[in-house]
Motif scaffolding. Structure first.
Motif, PDB file in Angstrom:
ATOM      1  N   PRO A  95      87.246  19.566   9.670  1.00  0.00           N
ATOM      2  CA  PRO A  95      88.579  20.171   9.745  1.00  0.00           C
ATOM      3  C   PRO A  95      88.576  21.411  10.638  1.00  0.00           C
ATOM      4  N   ALA A  96      89.626  21.565  11.417  1.00  0.00           N
ATOM      5  CA  ALA A  96      89.725  22.685  12.351  1.00  0.00           C
ATOM      6  C   ALA A  96      89.627  24.023  11.628  1.00  0.00           C
ATOM      7  N   ALA A  97      90.242  24.134  10.469  1.00  0.00           N
ATOM      8  CA  ALA A  97      90.198  25.400   9.728  1.00  0.00           C
ATOM      9  C   ALA A  97      88.769  25.765   9.343  1.00  0.00           C
ATOM     10  N   VAL A  98      87.967  24.771   9.005  1.00  0.00           N
ATOM     11  CA  VAL A  98      86.561  25.015   8.656  1.00  0.00           C
ATOM     12  C   VAL A  98      85.801  25.490   9.885  1.00  0.00           C
ATOM     13  N   THR A  99      85.998  24.814  10.998  1.00  0.00           N
ATOM     14  CA  THR A  99      85.330  25.200  12.250  1.00  0.00           C
ATOM     15  C   THR A  99      85.646  26.640  12.615  1.00  0.00           C
ATOM     16  N   ILE A 100      86.914  26.998  12.578  1.00  0.00           N
ATOM     17  CA  ILE A 100      87.324  28.347  12.975  1.00  0.00           C
ATOM     18  C   ILE A 100      86.784  29.385  11.996  1.00  0.00           C
ATOM     19  N   ASN A 101      86.905  29.116  10.703  1.00  0.00           N
ATOM     20  CA  ASN A 101      86.400  30.050   9.695  1.00  0.00           C
ATOM     21  C   ASN A 101      84.893  30.255   9.838  1.00  0.00           C
ATOM     22  N   GLU A 102      84.159  29.177  10.023  1.00  0.00           N
ATOM     23  CA  GLU A 102      82.701  29.289  10.168  1.00  0.00           C
ATOM     24  C   GLU A 102      82.328  30.063  11.433  1.00  0.00           C
ATOM     25  N   ALA A 103      83.086  29.886  12.494  1.00  0.00           N
ATOM     26  CA  ALA A 103      82.817  30.626  13.732  1.00  0.00           C
ATOM     27  C   ALA A 103      83.030  32.122  13.510  1.00  0.00           C
ATOM     28  N   VAL A 104      84.090  32.469  12.808  1.00  0.00           N
ATOM     29  CA  VAL A 104      84.349  33.879  12.509  1.00  0.00           C
ATOM     30  C   VAL A 104      83.228  34.437  11.633  1.00  0.00           C
ATOM     31  N   GLU A 105      82.780  33.667  10.657  1.00  0.00           N
ATOM     32  CA  GLU A 105      81.678  34.111   9.796  1.00  0.00           C
ATOM     33  C   GLU A 105      80.390  34.310  10.604  1.00  0.00           C
ATOM     34  N   LEU A 106      80.112  33.411  11.541  1.00  0.00           N
ATOM     35  CA  LEU A 106      78.937  33.586  12.400  1.00  0.00           C
ATOM     36  C   LEU A 106      79.049  34.870  13.215  1.00  0.00           C
ATOM     37  N   SER A 107      80.246  35.157  13.691  1.00  0.00           N
ATOM     38  CA  SER A 107      80.419  36.378  14.483  1.00  0.00           C
ATOM     39  C   SER A 107      80.203  37.615  13.618  1.00  0.00           C
ATOM     40  N   ARG A 108      80.620  37.564  12.377  1.00  0.00           N
ATOM     41  CA  ARG A 108      80.393  38.705  11.473  1.00  0.00           C
ATOM     42  C   ARG A 108      78.912  38.936  11.235  1.00  0.00           C
ATOM     43  N   ARG A 109      78.172  37.855  11.192  1.00  0.00           N
ATOM     44  CA  ARG A 109      76.741  37.961  10.918  1.00  0.00           C
ATOM     45  C   ARG A 109      75.925  38.346  12.149  1.00  0.00           C
ATOM     46  N   PHE A 110      76.309  37.842  13.304  1.00  0.00           N
ATOM     47  CA  PHE A 110      75.472  37.999  14.498  1.00  0.00           C
ATOM     48  C   PHE A 110      76.057  38.872  15.599  1.00  0.00           C
ATOM     49  N   SER A 111      77.324  39.296  15.461  1.00  0.00           N
ATOM     50  CA  SER A 111      77.939  40.035  16.552  1.00  0.00           C
ATOM     51  C   SER A 111      78.593  41.316  16.031  1.00  0.00           C
ATOM     52  N   THR A 112      79.650  41.738  16.700  1.00  0.00           N
ATOM     53  CA  THR A 112      80.308  42.999  16.365  1.00  0.00           C
ATOM     54  C   THR A 112      81.520  42.772  15.467  1.00  0.00           C
ATOM     55  N   GLU A 113      82.057  43.851  14.936  1.00  0.00           N
ATOM     56  CA  GLU A 113      83.249  43.765  14.091  1.00  0.00           C
ATOM     57  C   GLU A 113      84.441  43.198  14.856  1.00  0.00           C
ATOM     58  N   GLN A 114      84.570  43.537  16.113  1.00  0.00           N
ATOM     59  CA  GLN A 114      85.699  43.081  16.920  1.00  0.00           C
ATOM     60  C   GLN A 114      85.593  41.607  17.314  1.00  0.00           C
ATOM     61  N   SER A 115      84.412  41.069  17.285  1.00  0.00           N
ATOM     62  CA  SER A 115      84.210  39.697  17.748  1.00  0.00           C
ATOM     63  C   SER A 115      84.955  38.673  16.912  1.00  0.00           C
ATOM     64  N   GLY A 116      85.041  38.891  15.623  1.00  0.00           N
ATOM     65  CA  GLY A 116      85.709  37.933  14.749  1.00  0.00           C
ATOM     66  C   GLY A 116      87.149  37.692  15.141  1.00  0.00           C
ATOM     67  N   ALA A 117      87.886  38.771  15.402  1.00  0.00           N
ATOM     68  CA  ALA A 117      89.290  38.640  15.796  1.00  0.00           C
ATOM     69  C   ALA A 117      89.409  37.937  17.151  1.00  0.00           C
ATOM     70  N   PHE A 118      88.522  38.291  18.079  1.00  0.00           N
ATOM     71  CA  PHE A 118      88.529  37.669  19.405  1.00  0.00           C
ATOM     72  C   PHE A 118      88.269  36.166  19.293  1.00  0.00           C
ATOM     73  N   ILE A 119      87.229  35.804  18.569  1.00  0.00           N
ATOM     74  CA  ILE A 119      86.867  34.391  18.395  1.00  0.00           C
ATOM     75  C   ILE A 119      87.971  33.639  17.670  1.00  0.00           C
ATOM     76  N   ASN A 120      88.533  34.239  16.633  1.00  0.00           N
ATOM     77  CA  ASN A 120      89.621  33.614  15.888  1.00  0.00           C
ATOM     78  C   ASN A 120      90.821  33.354  16.800  1.00  0.00           C
ATOM     79  N   GLY A 121      91.140  34.317  17.649  1.00  0.00           N
ATOM     80  CA  GLY A 121      92.271  34.152  18.556  1.00  0.00           C
ATOM     81  C   GLY A 121      92.065  33.032  19.560  1.00  0.00           C
ATOM     82  N   VAL A 122      90.912  33.009  20.185  1.00  0.00           N
ATOM     83  CA  VAL A 122      90.619  31.977  21.182  1.00  0.00           C
ATOM     84  C   VAL A 122      90.641  30.592  20.534  1.00  0.00           C
TER      85      VAL A 122
END
Length: 134
Positions: A95-122
Motif C-alpha cells: 500500500p502506498a501509505a505504508v511505503t510513504i510512512n516507512e520512508a519517513v521513518e527511515l529518514s527519521r532514523r538515518f537523516s535529519t529532522e527536515q528530511s521527513g517532511a521533504f520525503i513525505n512531500g515528494v
C-alpha cells in the motif's frame, strides 16, 4: 521478520551501491538481522529493481523537487526516495501509505529532522500523480 527491517536493509544496500560499494558485506554486517525467505526476496527485488529502473525512478522523483535538483539531495535521502519511489511505481502489493510512512521513518532514523517532511512531500505528490493516472 518485519518488512520494515527488510526495507531498511534494502535502503542501506542502495545507499552503499550509490557510494561505490558492492553490497557484498552489508547484510552480513547487520547485527541481528537474518532475512527470511520473503525478506530476502523483497531485498533482492527492491535493490535490483531500483537500479534496473533508475532512469525512470529518478525522473519521477525529479518531477516533484521544488527548487531542488537531484544533486542537492543528501545521498541517504536519495536512497530512501529511490526505494520508496520504486515501491510506488512497481510493487503494487505494498500500500502506498505504508511505503510513504516507512520512508519517513527511515529518514527519521538515518537523516535529519527536515528530511521527513521533504520525503513525505515528494512521495505524496508522486503517489497523487500515480493515483490520478489509474
Amino acid at each position: 521478520m518485519a518488512r520494515s527491517a527488510a526495507r531498511e536493509a534494502a535502503m542501506q544496500l542502495i545507499y552503499e551501491h550509490m557510494m561505490g560499494g558492492s553490497g557484498d558485506e552489508t547484510l552480513g554486517g547487520m547485527i541481528e538481522f537474518v532475512p527470511d525467505k520473503d525478506d530476502a526476496k523483497y531485498i533482492q527485488a527492491a535493490t535490483e529493481g531500483v537500479f534496473g529502473a533508475l532512469h525512470v525512478v529518478d525522473h519521477k522523483i525529479a518531477a516533484f523537487l521544488q527548487d531542488w535538483s537531484m544533486e542537492r539531495i543528501a545521498r541517504v535521502d536519495l536512497a530512501i526516495l529511490r526505494l520508496a519511489a520504486y515501491e510506488l511505481l512497481y510493487m503494487d502489493d505494498i500500500p502506498a501509505a505504508v511505503t510513504i510512512n516507512e520512508a519517513v521513518e527511515l529518514s527519521r532514523r538515518f537523516s535529519t529532522e527536515q528530511s521527513g517532511a521533504f520525503i513525505n512531500g515528494v512521495l505524496g505528490n508522486l503517489n497523487r500523480q500515480l493515483e490520478s493516472e489509474k
